[in-house]
Write a protein that holds these residues in place. Structure first.
Motif, PDB file in Angstrom:
ATOM      1  N   ARG A  24      -7.376  12.273  -3.979  1.00 48.78           N
ATOM      2  CA  ARG A  24      -7.369  13.206  -4.561  1.00 48.78           C
ATOM      3  C   ARG A  24      -8.542  12.597  -5.895  1.00 48.78           C
ATOM      4  N   VAL A  25      -9.935  12.973  -6.315  1.00 47.38           N
ATOM      5  CA  VAL A  25     -10.844  11.988  -6.857  1.00 47.38           C
ATOM      6  C   VAL A  25      -9.811  12.113  -8.469  1.00 47.38           C
ATOM      7  N   ILE A  26      -9.857  11.330  -9.093  1.00 53.47           N
ATOM      8  CA  ILE A  26      -9.454  11.540 -10.683  1.00 53.47           C
ATOM      9  C   ILE A  26     -10.023  10.894 -11.935  1.00 53.47           C
ATOM     10  N   GLY A  27     -11.339  10.417 -10.656  1.00 54.92           N
ATOM     11  CA  GLY A  27     -11.959   9.985 -12.335  1.00 54.92           C
ATOM     12  C   GLY A  27     -13.220   9.260 -11.167  1.00 54.92           C
ATOM     13  N   TRP A  28     -13.804   8.566 -12.458  1.00 56.21           N
ATOM     14  CA  TRP A  28     -14.724   8.077 -11.654  1.00 56.21           C
ATOM     15  C   TRP A  28     -15.387   6.371 -12.067  1.00 56.21           C
ATOM     16  N   GLN A  29     -15.053   5.635 -11.810  1.00 60.12           N
ATOM     17  CA  GLN A  29     -15.770   3.928 -12.676  1.00 60.12           C
ATOM     18  C   GLN A  29     -17.292   4.268 -12.438  1.00 60.12           C
ATOM     19  N   THR A  30     -17.770   3.518 -13.893  1.00 64.06           N
ATOM     20  CA  THR A  30     -19.015   3.239 -14.520  1.00 64.06           C
ATOM     21  C   THR A  30     -18.704   1.835 -14.915  1.00 64.06           C
ATOM     22  N   GLY A  31     -20.519   1.471 -15.168  1.00 61.89           N
ATOM     23  CA  GLY A  31     -20.852   0.623 -15.512  1.00 61.89           C
ATOM     24  C   GLY A  31     -20.912  -0.570 -14.243  1.00 61.89           C
ATOM     25  N   GLN A  32     -21.153  -0.472 -13.365  1.00 63.35           N
ATOM     26  CA  GLN A  32     -21.623  -1.302 -11.973  1.00 63.35           C
ATOM     27  C   GLN A  32     -23.016  -1.273 -11.725  1.00 63.35           C
ATOM     28  N   GLY A  33     -23.440   0.097 -12.131  1.00 59.84           N
ATOM     29  CA  GLY A  33     -24.747   0.816 -10.809  1.00 59.84           C
ATOM     30  C   GLY A  33     -24.311   1.711 -11.061  1.00 59.84           C
ATOM     31  N   GLN A  34     -24.268   2.431  -9.363  1.00 63.48           N
ATOM     32  CA  GLN A  34     -23.004   3.740  -9.185  1.00 63.48           C
ATOM     33  C   GLN A  34     -21.862   3.896  -9.384  1.00 63.48           C
ATOM     34  N   PRO A  35     -21.813   5.356  -9.645  1.00 62.54           N
ATOM     35  CA  PRO A  35     -20.269   5.434  -9.728  1.00 62.54           C
ATOM     36  C   PRO A  35     -19.363   5.081  -8.902  1.00 62.54           C
ATOM     37  N   VAL A  36     -18.505   4.751  -9.100  1.00 61.66           N
ATOM     38  CA  VAL A  36     -17.512   4.585  -7.749  1.00 61.66           C
ATOM     39  C   VAL A  36     -16.049   5.761  -8.049  1.00 61.66           C
ATOM     40  N   PRO A  37     -15.339   6.362  -7.108  1.00 59.01           N
ATOM     41  CA  PRO A  37     -14.656   7.103  -7.669  1.00 59.01           C
ATOM     42  C   PRO A  37     -13.012   6.529  -7.637  1.00 59.01           C
ATOM     43  N   LEU A  38     -12.694   7.176  -8.636  1.00 61.13           N
ATOM     44  CA  LEU A  38     -10.833   6.184  -8.453  1.00 61.13           C
ATOM     45  C   LEU A  38     -10.518   7.819  -8.218  1.00 61.13           C
ATOM     46  N   VAL A  39     -10.075   7.358  -6.984  1.00 56.88           N
ATOM     47  CA  VAL A  39      -8.266   7.886  -5.540  1.00 56.88           C
ATOM     48  C   VAL A  39      -7.130   7.521  -6.017  1.00 56.88           C
ATOM     49  N   ALA A  40      -6.198   9.130  -6.168  1.00 60.17           N
ATOM     50  CA  ALA A  40      -5.327   8.944  -6.008  1.00 60.17           C
ATOM     51  C   ALA A  40      -4.792   9.224  -4.602  1.00 60.17           C
ATOM     52  N   TRP A  41      -5.009   7.818  -4.124  1.00 59.29           N
ATOM     53  CA  TRP A  41      -4.147   8.362  -2.728  1.00 59.29           C
ATOM     54  C   TRP A  41      -2.732   8.578  -1.953  1.00 59.29           C
ATOM     55  N   THR A  42      -2.767   9.670  -1.112  1.00 62.05           N
ATOM     56  CA  THR A  42      -1.590  10.310  -0.867  1.00 62.05           C
ATOM     57  C   THR A  42      -1.252  10.188   0.919  1.00 62.05           C
ATOM     58  N   ASP A  43      -0.296  10.733   0.508  1.00 61.42           N
ATOM     59  CA  ASP A  43      -0.158  10.909   2.521  1.00 61.42           C
ATOM     60  C   ASP A  43      -0.045  12.273   2.514  1.00 61.42           C
ATOM     61  N   GLU A  44       0.187  12.740   3.955  1.00 55.70           N
ATOM     62  CA  GLU A  44       0.581  14.343   4.164  1.00 55.70           C
ATOM     63  C   GLU A  44       1.225  14.764   3.802  1.00 55.70           C
ATOM     64  N   THR A  45       2.369  14.416   3.038  1.00 51.67           N
ATOM     65  CA  THR A  45       2.886  15.046   2.333  1.00 51.67           C
ATOM     66  C   THR A  45       2.585  14.908   0.585  1.00 51.67           C
ATOM     67  N   GLY A  46       2.212  14.476   0.412  1.00 54.26           N
ATOM     68  CA  GLY A  46       1.540  14.656  -0.950  1.00 54.26           C
ATOM     69  C   GLY A  46       2.429  13.654  -2.036  1.00 54.26           C
ATOM     70  N   LEU A  47       2.205  12.348  -1.106  1.00 52.79           N
ATOM     71  CA  LEU A  47       3.428  11.759  -1.984  1.00 52.79           C
ATOM     72  C   LEU A  47       2.071  10.331  -2.779  1.00 52.79           C
ATOM     73  N   LEU A  48       2.119  10.294  -3.606  1.00 49.32           N
ATOM     74  CA  LEU A  48       1.508   8.965  -3.892  1.00 49.32           C
ATOM     75  C   LEU A  48       1.480   7.596  -2.919  1.00 49.32           C
ATOM     76  N   GLN A  49       0.673   7.200  -2.365  1.00 46.96           N
ATOM     77  CA  GLN A  49       0.577   5.519  -2.138  1.00 46.96           C
ATOM     78  C   GLN A  49       0.018   4.845  -3.027  1.00 46.96           C
ATOM     79  N   ARG A  50      -0.650   4.901  -3.332  1.00 45.81           N
ATOM     80  CA  ARG A  50      -1.871   3.898  -4.665  1.00 45.81           C
ATOM     81  C   ARG A  50      -2.932   4.653  -5.324  1.00 45.81           C
ATOM     82  N   VAL A  51      -2.910   3.943  -6.595  1.00 39.04           N
ATOM     83  CA  VAL A  51      -4.537   4.674  -7.585  1.00 39.04           C
ATOM     84  C   VAL A  51      -5.797   3.567  -6.685  1.00 39.04           C
ATOM     85  N   GLY A  52      -7.395   3.811  -6.353  1.00 43.00           N
ATOM     86  CA  GLY A  52      -7.977   2.721  -6.339  1.00 43.00           C
ATOM     87  C   GLY A  52      -8.959   2.959  -5.648  1.00 43.00           C
ATOM     88  N   GLY A  53     -10.228   2.825  -5.273  1.00 48.52           N
ATOM     89  CA  GLY A  53     -11.472   3.429  -4.719  1.00 48.52           C
ATOM     90  C   GLY A  53     -11.395   3.673  -3.365  1.00 48.52           C
TER      91      GLY A  53
END
Length: 81
Positions: free
Chosen positions: A24-53
Protein backbone atom coordinates in the motif's frame (compact mmCIF):
# COMPACT_ATOMS: atom_id res chain seq x y z
CA UNK A 1 13.52 15.49 1.04
CA UNK A 2 9.84 15.87 1.95
CA UNK A 3 7.27 13.12 2.45
CA UNK A 4 3.66 13.81 1.44
CA UNK A 5 1.07 11.38 2.80
CA UNK A 6 -1.24 9.39 0.51
CA UNK A 7 -4.77 10.28 1.66
CA UNK A 8 -6.80 7.62 -0.15
CA UNK A 9 -6.08 3.88 -0.43
CA UNK A 10 -3.73 3.16 -3.31
CA UNK A 11 -1.92 -0.11 -3.97
CA UNK A 12 1.26 -0.62 -5.96
CA UNK A 13 2.73 -3.76 -7.52
CA UNK A 14 6.18 -4.18 -9.02
CA UNK A 15 8.35 -6.99 -10.29
CA UNK A 16 11.97 -7.67 -9.46
CA UNK A 17 12.32 -9.88 -12.52
CA UNK A 18 11.19 -13.13 -10.89
CA UNK A 19 8.52 -12.25 -8.32
CA UNK A 20 5.70 -9.71 -8.10
CA UNK A 21 5.50 -7.71 -4.89
CA UNK A 22 2.59 -5.55 -3.72
CA UNK A 23 2.04 -3.01 -0.99
CA UNK A 24 0.00 0.00 0.00
CA UNK A 25 1.28 3.46 -0.94
CA UNK A 26 1.49 5.41 2.31
CA UNK A 27 3.21 8.51 0.98
CA UNK A 28 5.38 10.13 -1.66
CA UNK A 29 9.00 11.25 -1.31
CA UNK A 30 9.61 14.53 -3.07
CA UNK A 31 12.66 16.68 -3.68
CA UNK A 32 14.52 14.46 -6.17
CA UNK A 33 12.66 15.37 -9.35
CA UNK A 34 9.74 12.96 -9.78
CA UNK A 35 7.88 11.94 -6.60
CA UNK A 36 8.76 8.39 -5.49
CA UNK A 37 6.12 6.23 -3.81
CA UNK A 38 6.77 5.17 -0.21
CA UNK A 39 5.20 1.73 0.10
CA UNK A 40 4.28 -0.50 3.05
CA UNK A 41 5.10 -3.89 1.49
CA UNK A 42 2.93 -6.73 2.78
CA UNK A 43 2.67 -10.46 2.17
CA UNK A 44 -0.51 -12.19 1.02
CA UNK A 45 -1.80 -12.35 4.62
CA UNK A 46 -1.37 -8.59 5.08
CA UNK A 47 1.67 -8.88 7.36
CA UNK A 48 4.06 -5.94 6.96
CA UNK A 49 7.39 -7.03 5.45
CA UNK A 50 9.15 -3.68 4.97
CA UNK A 51 8.65 -0.01 4.09
CA UNK A 52 10.44 1.50 1.10
CA UNK A 53 10.35 2.25 -2.59
CA UNK A 54 9.57 -0.05 -5.51
CA UNK A 55 12.00 -2.85 -6.38
CA UNK A 56 11.92 -2.09 -10.10
CA UNK A 57 11.24 0.77 -12.49
CA UNK A 58 7.86 -0.56 -13.70
CA UNK A 59 4.96 -0.17 -11.28
CA UNK A 60 1.23 -0.82 -11.46
CA UNK A 61 -1.21 1.21 -9.35
CA UNK A 62 -4.72 0.10 -8.41
CA UNK A 63 -7.51 0.52 -5.86
CA UNK A 64 -6.90 -2.92 -4.31
CA UNK A 65 -3.93 -5.21 -3.72
CA UNK A 66 -5.48 -7.90 -5.93
CA UNK A 67 -6.04 -5.52 -8.85
CA UNK A 68 -2.45 -4.27 -8.66
CA UNK A 69 -1.07 -7.82 -8.66
CA UNK A 70 -3.36 -8.88 -11.53
CA UNK A 71 -2.21 -5.92 -13.65
CA UNK A 72 1.45 -6.72 -12.97
CA UNK A 73 0.93 -10.40 -13.79
CA UNK A 74 -0.89 -9.59 -17.02
CA UNK A 75 1.73 -7.09 -18.20
CA UNK A 76 4.75 -9.21 -17.25
CA UNK A 77 3.16 -12.23 -18.98
CA UNK A 78 2.63 -10.15 -22.15
CA UNK A 79 6.24 -8.95 -22.04
CA UNK A 80 7.52 -12.54 -22.16
CA UNK A 81 5.47 -13.49 -25.25
Amino acid sequence: MTIVSQGTPLWLATSDGTDIHAGRVIGWQTGQGQPVPLVAWTDETGLLQRVGGPAGPAVWLADTRGEAIESAQRETRLATL
